[in-house]
Design a protein around this motif. Structure first.
Motif, mmCIF file in Angstrom:
data_model
loop_
_atom_site.group_PDB
_atom_site.id
_atom_site.type_symbol
_atom_site.label_atom_id
_atom_site.label_comp_id
_atom_site.label_asym_id
_atom_site.label_seq_id
_atom_site.Cartn_x
_atom_site.Cartn_y
_atom_site.Cartn_z
ATOM 1 N N ASP A 6 40.165 38.719 34.047
ATOM 2 C CA ASP A 6 40.969 37.898 33.013
ATOM 3 C C ASP A 6 41.285 36.445 33.708
ATOM 4 O OD1 ASP A 6 41.928 37.384 30.738
ATOM 5 O OD2 ASP A 6 44.050 38.216 30.922
ATOM 6 N N THR A 7 41.389 36.394 34.997
ATOM 7 C CA THR A 7 41.765 35.098 35.605
ATOM 8 C C THR A 7 40.779 34.113 35.319
ATOM 9 O OG1 THR A 7 40.986 35.999 37.862
ATOM 10 C CG2 THR A 7 43.166 36.604 37.264
ATOM 11 N N GLY A 8 39.648 34.508 35.407
ATOM 12 C CA GLY A 8 38.441 33.720 35.372
ATOM 13 C C GLY A 8 37.988 32.871 36.546
ATOM 14 N N THR A 9 38.681 33.300 37.921
ATOM 15 C CA THR A 9 38.276 32.789 39.127
ATOM 16 C C THR A 9 37.366 33.322 39.648
ATOM 17 O OG1 THR A 9 40.008 34.394 40.229
ATOM 18 C CG2 THR A 9 40.744 32.240 39.341
ATOM 19 N N ALA A 10 36.382 32.986 40.597
ATOM 20 C CA ALA A 10 35.418 33.564 41.242
ATOM 21 C C ALA A 10 35.721 34.869 42.046
ATOM 22 C CB ALA A 10 34.644 32.556 42.168
ATOM 23 N N PHE A 11 36.989 34.623 42.911
ATOM 24 C CA PHE A 11 37.384 35.921 43.689
ATOM 25 C C PHE A 11 37.820 36.989 42.451
ATOM 26 C CE2 PHE A 11 39.006 33.043 47.095
ATOM 27 C CZ PHE A 11 37.566 32.977 47.696
ATOM 28 N N GLY A 12 38.518 36.805 41.556
ATOM 29 C CA GLY A 12 38.874 37.748 40.564
ATOM 30 C C GLY A 12 37.713 38.427 40.020
#
Length: 318
Positions: free
Chosen positions: A120-126
């Protein structure tokens, strides 16, 4: 059901909630002493939780309900599982509902909630952490089921309190080939489920290796406190489940205040011992390469499958 059963359920939940940060602090202290350091003290995790609860909650822009609900859902599912698993007593008002599949499903639901929050964060790490977590979970959850199912065959039921009660009255089964294979498989599955070495390193933020931390990097304040507390509670719960299944001595099997007090003391001793062993082992273990983790978990699944097969034939022959 008398009041003792309700007190036992409340005692199990309180033991997991209150004891989880203490167990984490104890394990850090053991590891620090073995590494020649003084360490922060066993109460430090509680201080960290208190500090985070006082901070302002921050929600990243663009996140939805999955990100906001995941910390509370992680803690809630662990609390319900703690009420069901027979940590102190096998005779509680919820014993009839403590089925193996229900408990594993609750654990998997907490894992799924964190994975959805990472996406849900939309980040690469997430996204990377969520992908890795689901890969690990796809092998860990079947191993948890099969390793306990190997013990359910002699008991004739998948009800965990009944399995523990049966093992307490026939401890020789735990030393059988099926029991030894099951405990090895369950131990590896617990290491993977809780993100411990050699599967994951809970104290690292190196993006190339982290799994759990990659999903929770965007959390802060009270939300981060719930995530950390939930992870600590899951470790305490699973170590308690391991001790109840394979060292069931001292668990109250009848309604007695004295038996309940003894069970609480022995639960604390067994979980602290398992935590110390795990912390000491992590000093000498190295984290395996990420691409070797599926091989390790596939090996634990094979051990669980062999445990089920051996339990079936041994009890069939008997």
């Amino acid at each position: 059901m008398n009041a003792i059963g309700y007190v036992a359920v409340a005692g199990q939940v309180m033991a997991v909630v209150i004891g989880a940060p203490l167990l984490t602090g104890w394990m850090r202290q053991v590891r620090a002493r073995l590494e020649g350091r003084a360490g922060p003290g066993p109460l430090q995790p509680w201080r960290d939780v208190r500090k985070l609860l006082r901070k302002e909650p921050i929600t990243p822009v663009g996140t939805g309900p999955a990100f906001r609900a995941a910390p509370a859902l992680l803690v809630a599912t662990t609390v319900v599982a703690a009420a069901l698993v027979p940590l102190l007593s096998t005779d509680t008002p919820v014993s009839a509902h403590a089925d193996l599949i229900v408990v594993v499903a609750l654990i998997a639901l907490g894992t799924l909630a964190l994975a959805l929050a990472g996406l849900d964060t939309g980040t690469a790490f997430g996204g990377m952490g969520a992908s890795r977590e689901m890969t690990v979970a796809s092998l860990v959850e079947p191993t948890l089921l099969l390793s306990v199912f190997a013990l359910s065959i002699p008991a004739g039921t998948t009800n965990i309190p009944a399995i523990v009660s049966s093992a307490a009255h026939a401890p020789a089964r735990l030393a059988s080939p099926a029991g030894l294979l099951a405990i090895a498989a369950l131990a590896v599955a617990i290491l993977a489920e809780t993100g411990r070495i050699p599967v994951d390193n809970p104290s690292t933020h190196l993006e190339l290796t982290m799994i759990h931390e990659a999903m929770v990097l965007e959390y802060a304040g009270p939300d981060l406190a719930l995530v950390e507390l939930g992870a600590q509670m899951r470790l305490t719960l699973l170590l308690g489940l391991l001790s109840s299944l394979f060292a069931p001595w001292g668990i109250a099997t009848s309604a007695s205040w004295a038996a309940l007090a003894v069970a609480l003391a022995l639960l604390a001793a067994k979980v602290l011992l398992l935590g110390a062993v795990l912390a000491a082992a992590e000093v000498f273990w190295a984290k395996v390469r990420l691409f070797r983790v599926p091989e390790l978990l596939a090996g634990s699944f094979l051990l669980a499958l062999l445990a089920v097969t051996a339990s079936y034939f041994l009890n069939g022959a008997a």
